[in-house]
Design an enzyme around this catalytic site. Structure first.
Site, mmCIF file in Angstrom:
data_model
loop_
_atom_site.group_PDB
_atom_site.id
_atom_site.type_symbol
_atom_site.label_atom_id
_atom_site.label_comp_id
_atom_site.label_asym_id
_atom_site.label_seq_id
_atom_site.Cartn_x
_atom_site.Cartn_y
_atom_site.Cartn_z
ATOM 1 C CG LEU A 9 -1.947 -1.064 1.387
ATOM 2 C CD1 LEU A 9 -2.626 -0.952 2.731
ATOM 3 C CD2 LEU A 9 -2.963 -0.949 0.271
ATOM 4 C CG ASP A 10 1.841 5.415 -2.382
ATOM 5 O OD1 ASP A 10 3.057 5.450 -2.158
ATOM 6 O OD2 ASP A 10 1.172 6.422 -2.664
ATOM 7 C CE LYS A 11 2.760 8.622 4.817
ATOM 8 N NZ LYS A 11 1.802 9.748 4.948
ATOM 9 C CB THR B 298 -2.961 4.485 -0.932
ATOM 10 O OG1 THR B 298 -2.550 4.944 -2.221
ATOM 11 C CG2 THR B 298 -3.548 3.096 -1.070
#
Length: 800
Positions: free
Chosen positions: A312-314, A317
């Site tokens: 997961l891109d922080k 997202t």
């Protein structure tokens, strides 16, 4: 950002190296020379010849098998069989070709991103030119709102730059003389002159584009098809070897066994399997559209079933990509409400500054009314002063409010910066950005009234989403460009594990030992200070450890890893670049619909598994049944024409399994093809014995033993009806009656059963009719064996 060569040298050295003139720019002659050396400031595109792509469809294991059968048919003068199988081969190639034409157009989107204009100094005059025409050594002017058109080094001026599309960092970055500006970032405030140092695919942005071009995910549908074909070839190979050896000893000539090889090769080819994958994934994709998930690469919905790791891109997202006030420390004599009020008064909504918007939003959430206050003057954030300030009038009196970096506010108020920082120690440990708010009647009376912590808050559904994914057996990892404390705090809030590390640990291992780096990627819960190349490398490392990887993202920086991952997911706010590289695009806010992607993907997997299981059982039945019958009767009980006809009336009809009511599993699915084949063979042995029993009934009691053509039609009926009834047996892990098939599957199978009953009863060219009573005997015995004997044995075999 990572240091580049031009980061390490001074601006004077750059000007000297590139032989530029900061007062007059480059001449027309020099531009032409440099264009020949460096090329245009664009991303070169790699396109594969479409004719070559189509030709490749006739190369590979499945294609080779069909081609061998075509050659054998020609040699044996079986021209009808040859034409039908050639048509199947071409049909298969066309399906595959058009599926690949849906490939991602990420490079086109990246090229469009570079198609902007730039203010450039040439021959002593400032002119606007397409950014495509920039060359190293050009002098350009950038100001607030501009896209940076190439990699630049600042000659003068101070800027605030948004690099989130490249690094994932949610906060703006200050740039001053001699600092680097990277292509694709956005100027938020300030104005400056700069020199172009890198263009096209040599830029930071261009390197990202190259990674998108290089990135090629594994297509598991192709791998599965290849594995199935190999196993079916093994089954056929063993059966043929037995047939050749036994026929030699019982006196059957080799030339008489060659037609048997033709029949068995034709039976083993899963011609409809690519179509089954395509149709199943297309139907699944239509289901997902209703749930806010747009699949742009068909294989992604099936890959989602096997996905066991999600990166997961922080920023944007897991988080909102929006700064919020997350902590307030009022100074003595003041409360939190006053700190928010004065901070909001030192802000202006029209500026769209993320910090200003955070204060205004906090005031609105606390129902603080600012209407009675009037801004007499306002100075927006300036990189030189590092603060915003305003003069406010209320009730006929005026006062001044200021907000900015703690050290700046301490300097203008004359307070001890170390004491202020000590009060904000907890904020610093969590990686929050800390600001100070001051107010007073004028500059001399300004006093700090409070400290504010700013933070990009997690989405409201992020924690629930992560918990649900973990319950479905998917490991979740966070990748962010932010500092380690911020990453760790975000991870704690959304329920990720505690093993979130700085990516430098992984990066160092990657150079020394890729295998150990892969272990770090596998065991970590997240990485901080991540660059685009790191994301791409992490995905590849996880794939090295045999993980099926999903990746979410929204920025240019995510494009390579989104394309490399089996399941690249662009969130709704993603850039065109990210959407172009991804295989899945979320059309709504929030992340919970990724769970729908996983569940629907697993339903697709179950449908594919049912078809493959049935195909292997049927192939085993045909191969062993035909070989044993040939050795007993010294006749071929079915012809190549019969087998090709079976491909249409069984394989292609059972494509309706793609609409079946399937149930998703609680763990990621795996394509254990050898396990599928072994399980299928247990059921296959039963079906062969039962088929031989039904054949014995026909030969002994129905009087067909003296007519070879009747035996062929009767045997064709046995193979067909077992193929149909087995679908209902293998589609359900419990007893066949425990779940209803979809209406379309049920209706199509019933229609097919009736159609074949008419064909074998009334006959067609190449298929001699048999009495209706014989047809009913085959249907009755096949149904009894399938729904009673085989279903109960399957139930106990799969019972845990």
């Amino acid at each position: 950002m990572q240091k580049t060569f031009y980061d390490k040298i001074t601006i004077d050295e750059v000007i000297d190296r590139l032989k530029s003139d900061i007062n007059n720019g480059l001449t027309k002659e020099e531009i032409e020379k440099r264009l020949k050396i460096y090329g245009y400031n664009e991303v070169p595109e790699k396109r594969e010849n479409p004719y070559l792509k189509f030709a490749k469809k006739f190369w590979g294991l499945t294609a080779w098998m069909l081609e061998v059968v075509i050659i054998l048919s020609y040699m044996l003068h079986k021209y009808l069989d040859m034409y039908i199988i050639a048509a199947l081969l071409i049909f298969n190639a066309i399906i595959g070709f058009f599926q690949e034409e849906r490939a991602s157009k990420a490079v086109d989107t990246l090229k469009q991103k570079l198609m902007i204009n730039a203010r450039t100094l040439r021959d002593g005059k400032w002119i606007m030119i397409p950014a495509k025409q920039l060359v190293p050594g050009d002098i350009v002017r950038v100001r607030a709102g501009d896209f940076v058109p190439a990699d630049l080094k600042l000659i003068n001026g101070d800027l605030d730059v948004d690099q989130s599309a490249l690094t994932g960092e949610s906060l703006t970055v200050s740039k001053k003389k001699s600092d680097m500006l990277f292509s694709g970032s956005i100027i938020k405030s300030g104005e400056a002159n700069a020199i172009v140092v890198l263009t096209g695919n040599q830029t930071y942005f261009g390197k990202t584009t190259e990674l998108v071009q290089v990135a090629k995910p594994k297509l598991h549908a192709e791998e599965v098809t290849s594995e199935i074909v190999k196993w079916l070839l093994i089954i056929v190979g063993i059966a043929l070897a037995v047939a050749f050896i036994v026929s030699y000893f019982i006196g059957i000539k080799l030339i008489e066994v060659i037609p048997l090889a033709l029949v068995l090769l034709a039976s083993s080819i899963p011609v409809a399997l690519p179509a089954m994958f395509t149709i199943s994934m297309t139907i699944g994709s239509l289901e997902l559209v209703k749930r806010g998930v747009l699949v742009t690469r068909l294989s992604a919905s099936e890959d989602a079933a096997t996905m066991n790791t999600l990166c997961l891109d922080k920023t944007g997202t897991i988080t909102m990509n929006k700064l919020s006030l997350t902590g307030i420390i009022p100074m003595e004599g003041f409360d939190e409400k006053q700190v928010i009020t004065y901070g909001a008064l030192a802000s202006q909504e029209a500026n769209h500054d993320p910090i200003d918007l955070a204060f205004i939003s906090a005031a609105q959430q606390k129902a603080i009314l600012l209407d009675s206050y009037k801004q007499k003057s306002f100075h927006p954030f300036d990189p030189k002063t590092r603060r915003t300030e305003a003069v406010i009038e209320v009730g006929g009196k005026t006062f001044k409010v200021v907000k900015g970096a703690v050290n700046i506010i301490a300097e203008i108020t004359g307070e001890n910066v170390e004491e202020l920082n000590a009060k904000a120690m907890d904020f610093a440990k969590k990686g929050y950005r800390t600001l100070a708010v001051a107010m007073g009647e004028d500059d001399k009376t300004l006093k700090t009234i409070g400290l504010i912590a700013l933070y990009d808050m997690p989405r409201p559904d992020a924690k629930k989403f992560i918990e649900e994914l973990k319950s479905l057996g998917v490991a979740v990892k966070m990748l962010t460009g932010d500092a380690l404390p911020i990453a760790q705090e975000t991870g704690r809030q959304v329920g990720l594990g505690e093993k979130i590390i700085n990516v430098s640990e992984y990066r160092e291992k990657l150079k020394e030992d890729p295998e150990k780096a892969a272990i770090i990627a596998e065991e970590s819960d997240g990485f901080a200070e991540v660059y685009p190349q790191d994301k791409y490398s992490i995905v590849k490392s996880l794939q090295r450890k045999k993980h099926i990887v999903g990746m979410t993202g929204d920025g240019v920086n995510d494009a390579p890893s989104l394309k490399q991952a089996e399941v690249g997911i662009a969130v709704s706010s993603a850039t065109d670049v990210a959407k172009g590289a991804a295989s899945v695009v979320l059309t709504g806010e929030g992340l919970s619909n990724i769970v729908d992607l996983v569940k629907v993907g697993r339903m697709i997997y179950q449908r594919l598994l049912t078809w493959i299981f049935n195909k292997v059982v049927k192939t085993f039945q045909i191969v062993v049944f035909v070989v044993v019958a040939f050795l007993i009767t010294k006749r071929f009980i079915v012809s190549a024409f019969d087998v090709v006809l079976l491909l249409f009336v069984v394989d292609f009809v059972t494509l309706s399994i793609s609409t079946d009511n399937a149930r998703w599993s609680q763990e990621p699915d795996t394509w254990d093809v050898s396990g599928i084949v072994k399980s299928s063979m247990v059921l296959g042995i039963l079906v062969v014995l039962e088929s031989l029993a039904i054949l014995y009934v026909g030969l002994k009691y129905l009087g067909i033993q003296n007519d070879y053509n009747l035996i062929r039609t009767y045997s064709f009926s046995i193979l067909f009806y077992f193929g149909m009834f087995s679908v209902f047996v293998v589609r359900e892990r419990g007893h066949f009656w425990e779940s209803m098939p979809s209406r379309s599957l049920l209706y199509i199978v019933i229609a097919d059963i009736l159609l074949v009953a008419l064909l074998v009863t009334y006959g067609i060219p190449g298929l001699k009719p048999i009495p209706i009573a014989d047809t009913l005997v085959v249907i009755g015995l096949s149904a009894a064996f399938s729904f009673v004997v085989n279903d109960f044995i399957k139930f106990f075999m799969l019972k845990e």
